[in-house]
Design an enzyme around this catalytic site. Sequence first.
Site, PDB file in Angstrom:
ATOM      1  N   TYR A 127       1.239  -1.107   0.020  1.00  0.00           N
ATOM      2  CA  TYR A 127      -0.147  -0.096  -0.096  1.00  0.00           C
ATOM      3  C   TYR A 127       1.251   1.138   0.200  1.00  0.00           C
ATOM      4  O   TYR A 127       2.360   1.140   0.419  1.00  0.00           O
ATOM      5  CB  TYR A 127      -0.965   0.008   0.522  1.00  0.00           C
ATOM      6  CG  TYR A 127      -0.531  -0.061   3.013  1.00  0.00           C
ATOM      7  CD1 TYR A 127      -0.120   0.544   2.958  1.00  0.00           C
ATOM      8  CD2 TYR A 127       0.228  -1.325   2.564  1.00  0.00           C
ATOM      9  CE1 TYR A 127       0.355   0.863   4.868  1.00  0.00           C
ATOM     10  CE2 TYR A 127       0.354  -1.528   4.340  1.00  0.00           C
ATOM     11  CZ  TYR A 127       0.795  -0.447   4.751  1.00  0.00           C
ATOM     12  OH  TYR A 127       1.382  -0.287   6.090  1.00  0.00           O
ATOM     13  N   GLU A 152       4.564   0.911   0.682  1.00  0.00           N
ATOM     14  CA  GLU A 152       5.287  -0.135   2.316  1.00  0.00           C
ATOM     15  C   GLU A 152       4.399  -1.599   1.915  1.00  0.00           C
ATOM     16  O   GLU A 152       3.259  -1.883   1.539  1.00  0.00           O
ATOM     17  CB  GLU A 152       4.179   0.716   3.377  1.00  0.00           C
ATOM     18  CG  GLU A 152       4.341  -0.089   4.452  1.00  0.00           C
ATOM     19  CD  GLU A 152       4.210   0.460   6.136  1.00  0.00           C
ATOM     20  OE1 GLU A 152       4.005  -0.588   6.704  1.00  0.00           O
ATOM     21  OE2 GLU A 152       4.323   1.607   6.421  1.00  0.00           O
ATOM     22  N   THR A 157       5.370  -7.641   4.871  1.00  0.00           N
ATOM     23  CA  THR A 157       5.160  -9.790   4.908  1.00  0.00           C
ATOM     24  C   THR A 157       3.654 -10.394   5.269  1.00  0.00           C
ATOM     25  O   THR A 157       3.038  -9.230   6.095  1.00  0.00           O
ATOM     26  CB  THR A 157       6.471 -10.077   5.529  1.00  0.00           C
ATOM     27  OG1 THR A 157       5.833 -10.016   6.887  1.00  0.00           O
ATOM     28  CG2 THR A 157       7.367  -8.712   5.406  1.00  0.00           C
ATOM     29  N   ASP A 198       1.996   4.263   1.536  1.00  0.00           N
ATOM     30  CA  ASP A 198       2.124   4.888   3.072  1.00  0.00           C
ATOM     31  C   ASP A 198       2.144   6.818   3.057  1.00  0.00           C
ATOM     32  O   ASP A 198       2.308   7.039   1.778  1.00  0.00           O
ATOM     33  CB  ASP A 198       3.230   4.466   4.257  1.00  0.00           C
ATOM     34  CG  ASP A 198       2.109   4.707   5.708  1.00  0.00           C
ATOM     35  OD1 ASP A 198       1.796   5.412   6.217  1.00  0.00           O
ATOM     36  OD2 ASP A 198       3.457   4.260   6.302  1.00  0.00           O
TER      37      ASP A 198
END
Length: 451
Positions: free
Chosen positions: A55, A63, A66, A57
């Site tokens: 996404y 970003e 995991t 940030d």
Amino acid sequence: MKRRIFGLESEYGLTCTLNGRRRLSPDDVARYLFEKLIPGKRSSNVFLENGARLYLDIGSHPEYATPECDNIYDLVVHDKAGERVLESLLLSAEKRLRENNISGSISVFKNNTDSVGNSYGCHENYLVSRQISFQKLAQVMIPFFVTRQIYTGAGKVLPGYRDNHYFISQRAQHIFGEISAVTTSARSIINTRDEPHADAEKYRRLHVIVGDSNMSEYATYLKVGTTALVLEMIEDNFIHQDFSLRSPVQAIREISHDTSLKRKLRLEDGRQATAIEIQRQYLELALGYLDRREADPLVKDVLAKWAYVLDQLEEEPRQLKQEIDWVIKRELIEAYMARHHLFWEDPRISLIDLQYHDVRPSKGLYYLLEKIGQVKRITTDEEIETAVTEPPQTTRARIRGEFIRLANKKRKDYGVGWIYLKLNDRDQKTIFCVDPFISYDERVERMMASF
């Protein structure tokens, strides 16, 4: 090692330049970068087929979070897979730039600071028992987090900063408190965000925002592995010693400024100790703790590497020029300075500092060292390539990843979160998967069978 859910969230630096000058704004670069993710849809927040989340940030930083991993080895592999995901998006974005007749090249950096002093993070997440008080966690973990930078720091060139030009940690200069609820304006060593994405009565989420992003697999492995062992000792009520520092925020800066690692820190009880000495006390506790039980091979390996790096740091840090980021990078920079008769203030030195973190194997200086066998590895290229598209097979991430893969193949409209899967059909069916330790759910299998 006790089975635990781990996760890393890495924010990446992003630029588009032409002849050394900025070509596009960060927002525009990010738009091109995310264009490939869902063809036909503009989205900057998606879950991937390997179970990870990608996404945009604050500050137009991509970003990569995991997928849930239940062992540190898988976490190192999937952290590296994130770099390959960003590289793939970068290549696609540059192709789109050329199609639109826009000159310039995009760079993605796995670091923690930009050229004007902004910082972005590498956040660690650990699922811990709710039975342990947050106060106890903080008391034991803060001195550990403050001092572990001696083997987890990524190194930072700061020419003209008083008489020092090279620091151990990128993140240390941007930490202003011990505990806080925010991750930007008042960054702390431990963040109070408690979103376990699991049974909240049983688990809490330890959200750590003090660490650097590591290029070195060895450093990431140690960063998470040593932390996991200390957490396990806390949960078993094994640690009764108090290592509290008189001023943790001051100490984190003092350690980062001292590449000789000789500076003594003041403890709350009046004692003084170096960062190495404090880390040795944690190591000795871990050795005593595990002496009472049969340790698995992974734990033995973490303990051996932990002891090894502390020994080498105490004797001569340069001996870790293949393992620890801040040492690897400093050796690289100082060798270049010697060859070209340069000083720290030369802008080329800051450029080398940045280029070390470039995620492209063809451009990143870390990867050029890796290519010629000058850094030690934990994983393999094949494992990383597999993790780009396949989730961990022993956690909830496998359920999510398989659902996304089949839904994409069948062109289904769906929604996904860390704990839920939703099919956007007439029934609007949603399945909640609260347990992150399970890798199979009959309800999800039935839903997928109906596609």
